[in-house]
Design a protein around this motif. Structure first.
Motif, PDB file in Angstrom:
ATOM      1  N   UNK A 170       0.823  -1.208   0.000  1.00 41.90           N
ATOM      2  CA  UNK A 170       0.000   0.000   0.000  1.00 41.90           C
ATOM      3  C   UNK A 170       0.861   1.263   0.000  1.00 41.90           C
ATOM      4  N   UNK A 171       2.059   1.172   0.572  1.00 43.87           N
ATOM      5  CA  UNK A 171       2.954   2.329   0.632  1.00 43.87           C
ATOM      6  C   UNK A 171       3.832   2.441  -0.610  1.00 43.87           C
ATOM      7  N   UNK A 172       3.676   1.524  -1.562  1.00 43.23           N
ATOM      8  CA  UNK A 172       4.493   1.537  -2.785  1.00 43.23           C
ATOM      9  C   UNK A 172       3.668   2.144  -3.918  1.00 43.23           C
ATOM     10  N   UNK A 173       4.029   3.329  -4.403  1.00 43.99           N
ATOM     11  CA  UNK A 173       3.213   4.021  -5.412  1.00 43.99           C
ATOM     12  C   UNK A 173       3.012   3.221  -6.697  1.00 43.99           C
ATOM     13  N   UNK A 174       3.985   2.387  -7.057  1.00 43.90           N
ATOM     14  CA  UNK A 174       3.883   1.657  -8.322  1.00 43.90           C
ATOM     15  C   UNK A 174       2.918   0.466  -8.257  1.00 43.90           C
ATOM     16  N   UNK A 175       2.410   0.173  -7.077  1.00 43.55           N
ATOM     17  CA  UNK A 175       1.448  -0.927  -6.939  1.00 43.55           C
ATOM     18  C   UNK A 175       0.061  -0.338  -6.716  1.00 43.55           C
ATOM     19  N   UNK A 176      -0.887  -0.787  -7.531  1.00 41.21           N
ATOM     20  CA  UNK A 176      -2.256  -0.275  -7.429  1.00 41.21           C
ATOM     21  C   UNK A 176      -3.143  -1.323  -6.761  1.00 41.21           C
ATOM     22  N   UNK A 177      -3.710  -0.929  -5.620  1.00 42.06           N
ATOM     23  CA  UNK A 177      -4.601  -1.845  -4.901  1.00 42.06           C
ATOM     24  C   UNK A 177      -5.875  -2.066  -5.716  1.00 42.06           C
ATOM     25  N   UNK A 178      -6.231  -3.354  -5.886  1.00 43.51           N
ATOM     26  CA  UNK A 178      -7.428  -3.678  -6.668  1.00 43.51           C
ATOM     27  C   UNK A 178      -8.564  -4.109  -5.760  1.00 43.51           C
ATOM     28  N   UNK A 179      -8.321  -5.155  -4.978  1.00 39.10           N
ATOM     29  CA  UNK A 179      -9.390  -5.683  -4.141  1.00 39.10           C
ATOM     30  C   UNK A 179      -8.767  -6.527  -3.042  1.00 39.10           C
ATOM     31  N   UNK A 180      -9.617  -6.944  -2.136  1.00 40.53           N
ATOM     32  CA  UNK A 180      -9.166  -7.750  -1.012  1.00 40.53           C
ATOM     33  C   UNK A 180     -10.020  -9.003  -0.920  1.00 40.53           C
ATOM     34  N   UNK A 181      -9.376 -10.110  -0.583  1.00 41.58           N
ATOM     35  CA  UNK A 181     -10.066 -11.368  -0.302  1.00 41.58           C
ATOM     36  C   UNK A 181      -9.397 -11.923   0.944  1.00 41.58           C
ATOM     37  N   UNK A 182      -9.904 -11.489   2.077  1.00 47.41           N
ATOM     38  CA  UNK A 182      -9.254 -11.715   3.358  1.00 47.41           C
ATOM     39  C   UNK A 182      -8.802 -13.165   3.529  1.00 47.41           C
ATOM     40  N   UNK A 183      -7.520 -13.389   3.918  1.00 52.12           N
ATOM     41  CA  UNK A 183      -6.492 -12.431   4.342  1.00 52.12           C
ATOM     42  C   UNK A 183      -5.615 -11.923   3.193  1.00 52.12           C
ATOM     43  N   UNK A 184      -6.015 -12.186   1.960  1.00 50.01           N
ATOM     44  CA  UNK A 184      -5.200 -11.793   0.807  1.00 50.01           C
ATOM     45  C   UNK A 184      -5.607 -10.402   0.323  1.00 50.01           C
ATOM     46  N   UNK A 185      -4.625  -9.701  -0.257  1.00 49.23           N
ATOM     47  CA  UNK A 185      -4.891  -8.439  -0.941  1.00 49.23           C
ATOM     48  C   UNK A 185      -4.246  -8.518  -2.318  1.00 49.23           C
ATOM     49  N   UNK A 186      -4.955  -8.015  -3.324  1.00 53.28           N
ATOM     50  CA  UNK A 186      -4.490  -8.136  -4.700  1.00 53.28           C
ATOM     51  C   UNK A 186      -4.124  -6.759  -5.231  1.00 53.28           C
ATOM     52  N   UNK A 187      -2.904  -6.657  -5.779  1.00 51.20           N
ATOM     53  CA  UNK A 187      -2.404  -5.405  -6.338  1.00 51.20           C
ATOM     54  C   UNK A 187      -2.044  -5.631  -7.803  1.00 51.20           C
ATOM     55  N   UNK A 188      -2.164  -4.545  -8.591  1.00 52.88           N
ATOM     56  CA  UNK A 188      -1.773  -4.614  -9.999  1.00 52.88           C
ATOM     57  C   UNK A 188      -0.471  -3.860 -10.191  1.00 52.88           C
ATOM     58  N   UNK A 189       0.444  -4.492 -10.939  1.00 51.39           N
ATOM     59  CA  UNK A 189       1.730  -3.872 -11.227  1.00 51.39           C
ATOM     60  C   UNK A 189       1.587  -2.874 -12.371  1.00 51.39           C
ATOM     61  N   UNK A 190       2.576  -1.981 -12.547  1.00 51.01           N
ATOM     62  CA  UNK A 190       2.535  -1.068 -13.710  1.00 51.01           C
ATOM     63  C   UNK A 190       2.429  -1.868 -15.004  1.00 51.01           C
ATOM     64  N   UNK A 191       1.756  -1.300 -15.970  1.00 49.25           N
ATOM     65  CA  UNK A 191       1.512  -2.006 -17.231  1.00 49.25           C
ATOM     66  C   UNK A 191       2.832  -2.361 -17.914  1.00 49.25           C
ATOM     67  N   UNK A 192       2.911  -3.602 -18.403  1.00 48.51           N
ATOM     68  CA  UNK A 192       4.076  -4.055 -19.156  1.00 48.51           C
ATOM     69  C   UNK A 192       3.571  -4.880 -20.327  1.00 48.51           C
ATOM     70  N   UNK A 193       4.485  -5.324 -21.163  1.00 47.48           N
ATOM     71  CA  UNK A 193       4.104  -6.086 -22.349  1.00 47.48           C
ATOM     72  C   UNK A 193       4.863  -7.400 -22.358  1.00 47.48           C
ATOM     73  N   UNK A 194       4.258  -8.416 -22.960  1.00 43.57           N
ATOM     74  CA  UNK A 194       4.914  -9.712 -23.102  1.00 43.57           C
ATOM     75  C   UNK A 194       6.096  -9.624 -24.056  1.00 43.57           C
ATOM     76  N   UNK A 195       6.087  -8.627 -24.937  1.00 39.55           N
ATOM     77  CA  UNK A 195       7.167  -8.450 -25.919  1.00 39.55           C
ATOM     78  C   UNK A 195       7.646  -7.000 -25.847  1.00 39.55           C
TER      79      UNK A 195
END
Length: 775
Positions: free
Chosen positions: A596-621
């Motif tokens: 949560x304190x890392x700006x490059x990680x975007x909090x999406x949702x929570x499924x207790x006790x897990x929390x899911x974050x999205x990384x900055x957009x990247x490409x497979x190639x």
């Protein structure tokens, strides 16, 4: 002239006349009784194993969990859903490690049998039955081997039950062959372990008795290789004494050649591609406690007696003696490889871990102790009455089952194990109703010997029943199952992508610490887990565990010698972008807070006790920003690890090979920053099971494809692929539309052809043999 044929006396006064009823040879009746007793004794040992494995849970249609077994669940399902519909057994999977070669370096036979059984019964039941099949087969396989060594049915029955009793050992849980190892996921080893005994028995019969069983022995050896390499190497060593017998060399080598041919579809690709597997660098075991656990102390003296009896009685015992003794010799020698030997000799320490051979020694102790007991009981049988009532047999079974249960103050006998012992005794008691009313005096003793060996092993059992309960109650039977399946449902609702999850051993509450490896299993391949089971399959494995350490508060870090940076998100995010990871899943509050304190990680949702974050957009190639450098040093694997440890320099790509105009670097990794000003755009990227495609405007410019490298990938519309650090691929497009396909190599095609020829030969030999017998 009076007849000399031994007809029985007639009740008439005519003397020796032919009887009214057909003559029944008493020796044949005795042989029939011995066979019945052997079947009963071995069935008793197998039934004890089956009961310990909890038939109620075994036949429950759930998803087994526990140790590696909880992750192995995904393998037959992928074979069924993705590989076999394409007509393949070996192939590619994107489910783990950013892609890995599927079943190239792990054993395909149990997975194939699971898929076959799944046609008729629920998948979970099929998987569990396959998992215990090797354990159930060990007692009859041991009986067969001891018989071919020249021992009577009497002794072989006791020794066979002793071989079955070996599986209840609790001194080890990873070496293979026993119940704990099987529950930990080494069920393929237990299959191969039983096949070892069958093969040695066949080989003895072929060479000593002239039996025409070379095709059958070759088939068994091939199946053994398809279930484990350690056991195959052990049995080859055990076969060497047979080559000293008359005609032994030719027949032994013939079975080896045929066995290799049966397994060629898997063995040849393995041999040609093994250098592309990861080395887990297992450290050899040391110390006497590993070789002589307390569990076998009481067996050592009778085992020495049994060994002496076997060696004195027949040379047929030498293969099994070799199988028992050589693992102990190897256990000590492998620890002392001189430093001056080449590196490939030292790699043996990690590849052929000495702990994996110890089960053969433990098993030999049990079997030789069983031989000693069998010989002693046979001597005792000569002093018993010729006949007595079957009620005495029943009384013996009741006493042997109930009395220890009542008089012992051990919790193990008063708990789950006690009820298992009573169940086994009840099964044996029920079996007596198939016996004749008057039993031959000595016939009960082999069953008594089998009972002694199995009961002695059951008496020392402590944690096995609980482990069986844990595994076979499945993921669905865990108290924390709602949390686990809620996370899977949440991930399934999100757009697909690779998932890096925080490792924590407390996740065992879901069934195994590897429970989250099944993300692609539950989401049907839509999402991929960066961590997977087959550690040695993918070149990405070591780099994943570096990432895991950087993104976990309590990582596992199983690969020794790596430069782990623990809980370092700055490094971790740079590395995860290199692998095109889309989601990061936290488990602990500490990791969640840091995310949560890392700006490059975007909090999406929570499924207790897990929390899911999205990384900055990247490409497979990715299109190159700098010209890649070709490494010309001595160890590319080590160079990739050094390169991966450099912060902020991962856009300077390092490759093992490439065009002549790319710069060359040595062990200093002084990669020149030659700008590749392309300005190209990549679009329409598609990742499928065995195909990657994309469109690019940067023709002639290197592109990094973020899928694990393997030489069976072929590029269409591009040069390459070249192996790139850390474990990925680089292609140079020659046209705008590029396709990479995972194709069967010439080695794989040759292996498949050889396997088909071998199977046709075995089938033809079986048909000819059947016709010969009929004639």
């Amino acid at each position: 002239m009076a007849s000399t044929f031994p007809w029985p006396k007639s009740s008439t006064s005519r003397g020796n006349v032919a009887p009214d009823r057909p003559f029944v040879n008493p020796d044949r009746r005795h042989e029939s009784t011995q066979l019945w007793v052997a079947v009963a004794g071995i069935a008793f040992a197998a039934a004890a194993i089956f009961i310990v494995m909890n038939p109620v849970l075994l036949l429950a249609p759930n998803t087994p969990s526990g140790g590696d077994m909880g992750a192995h669940v995904a393998v037959p399902a992928y074979l069924r859903d993705a590989m076999l519909p394409e007509g393949r057994i070996l192939g590619w999977s994107n489910d783990w490690f950013a892609g890995y070669p599927f079943l190239f370096f792990y054993f395909p036979l149990p997975a194939l049998v699971t898929v076959l059984l799944d046609v008729f019964i629920p998948y979970g039941v099929a998987f569990k039955l396959v998992a215990i099949l090797g354990l159930l087969a060990l007692a009859p396989a041991t009986y067969y081997l001891v018989r071919t060594m020249g021992f009577s049915r009497f002794t072989a029955t006791v020794a066979g039950a002793a071989g079955g009793a070996f599986v209840f050992m609790e001194s080890f849980s990873i070496y293979g062959g026993n119940i704990p190892s099987t529950l930990a996921g080494e069920f393929s080893f237990s299959w191969s372990f039983a096949l070892v005994m069958v093969y040695l028995g066949l080989l003895i019969q072929i060479v000593r008795d002239g039996k025409r069983k070379v095709p059958l022995a070759g088939l068994v050896l091939g199946l053994m290789a398809l279930t484990h390499l350690i056991t195959t190497l052990a049995v080859v060593v055990a076969s060497l004494p047979v080559m000293r017998w008359k005609g032994g060399t030719k027949k032994t080598v013939a079975t080896w050649a045929l066995g290799f041919s049966v397994a060629a579809f898997w063995a040849i690709p393995l041999l040609t591609r093994v250098r592309y597997s990861s080395d887990m660098a297992w450290v050899p075991l040391a110390g006497w406690k590993n070789v002589l656990p307390e569990e076998i102390w009481m067996l050592l003296l009778p085992a020495v007696v049994g060994l002496f009896i076997a060696v004195r009685r027949t040379a047929r015992a030498t293969p099994f003696v070799t199988l028992t003794i050589v693992p102990v010799i190897y256990y000590w020698l492998i620890q002392y490889i001189p430093e001056w030997l080449p590196e490939r000799f030292h790699q043996i320490q990690g590849k052929l871990w000495n702990g994996r051979f110890l089960p053969f020694f433990f098993f030999g102790v049990w079997v030789f102790a069983g031989i000693a007991l069998g010989v002693a009981l046979k001597a005792l049988a000569r002093h018993l009455p010729e006949r007595f009532s079957v009620h005495w047999v029943r009384a013996l079974i009741v006493a042997g089952t109930v009395v220890p249960f009542l008089v012992s103050d051990k919790v193990v006998l008063g708990g789950v194990s006690g009820w298992i012992a009573i169940g086994v005794g009840a099964l044996a008691f029920a079996g007596t109703f198939a016996m004749p009313h008057r039993v031959q005096g000595g016939s009960v003793l082999p069953i008594a010997g089998a009972f002694i060996m199995v009961a002695a092993s059951l008496a020392g059992m402590t944690f096995i029943p609980g482990w069986v309960q844990w595994n076979f109650s499945g993921y669905e039977g865990k108290a924390a199952a709602p949390e686990y399946f809620a996370l899977m449902d949440t991930l399934d609702e999100l757009p697909g992508g690779r998932v890096q999850w925080e490792y924590n051993k407390d996740q065992n509450k879901y069934g195994t610490p590897m429970a989250l490896m099944l993300i692609p299993y539950w989401t049907e391949g839509k999402d991929a887990s960066m961590e997977g089971l087959f550690f040695e399959s993918s070149l990405t494995t070591s780099f994943h565990f570096l990432n895991q350490a950087e993104m976990s508060s309590a990582p596992s870090s199983p690969v020794p010698g790596l430069n782990y940076h623990r809980f370092d998100f700055e490094r971790g995010l740079e590395h995860l972008a290199l692998y095109d990871v889309r989601y990061y899943v936290t488990y602990t509050d500490e990791a969640k807070k840091k995310a949560l304190d890392t700006p490059d990680l975007r909090f999406i949702t929570e499924s207790d006790p897990f929390a899911i974050f999205e990384l900055p957009e990247s490409s497979l190639v990715d299109v190159a920003g700098y010209v890649p450098a070709v490494y010309e040093g001595s160890d590319f694997t080590q160079a990739t690890l050094d390169w991966y440890d450099r912060k902020g320099e991962l856009d300077r790509w390092l490759v093992s090979d490439g065009p002549a105009d790319w710069p060359r670097v040595g062990d200093d990794l002084a990669i020149p920053s030659i700008v590749e000003a392309s300005g190209g755009v990549v679009s329409n990227v598609k990742l499928e099971n065995d195909r990657i495609s994309f469109h690019t405007t940067a023709v002639g410019v290197p592109h990094l494809v973020k899928v694990s490298y393997f030489p069976d990938w072929r590029a269409i519309g591009a040069d390459g692929p070249y192996r790139a650090a850390p474990s990925l691929m680089i292609v140079v497009p020659t046209q705008e539309d590029v396709v990479l396909e995972f194709r069967s190599s010439p080695a794989e095609k040759a292996g498949m052809a050889l396997t088909i020829v071998a199977l046709i030969f075995i089938a033809g030999a079986a048909i000819l043999q059947r016709r010969r017998v009929a004639r």
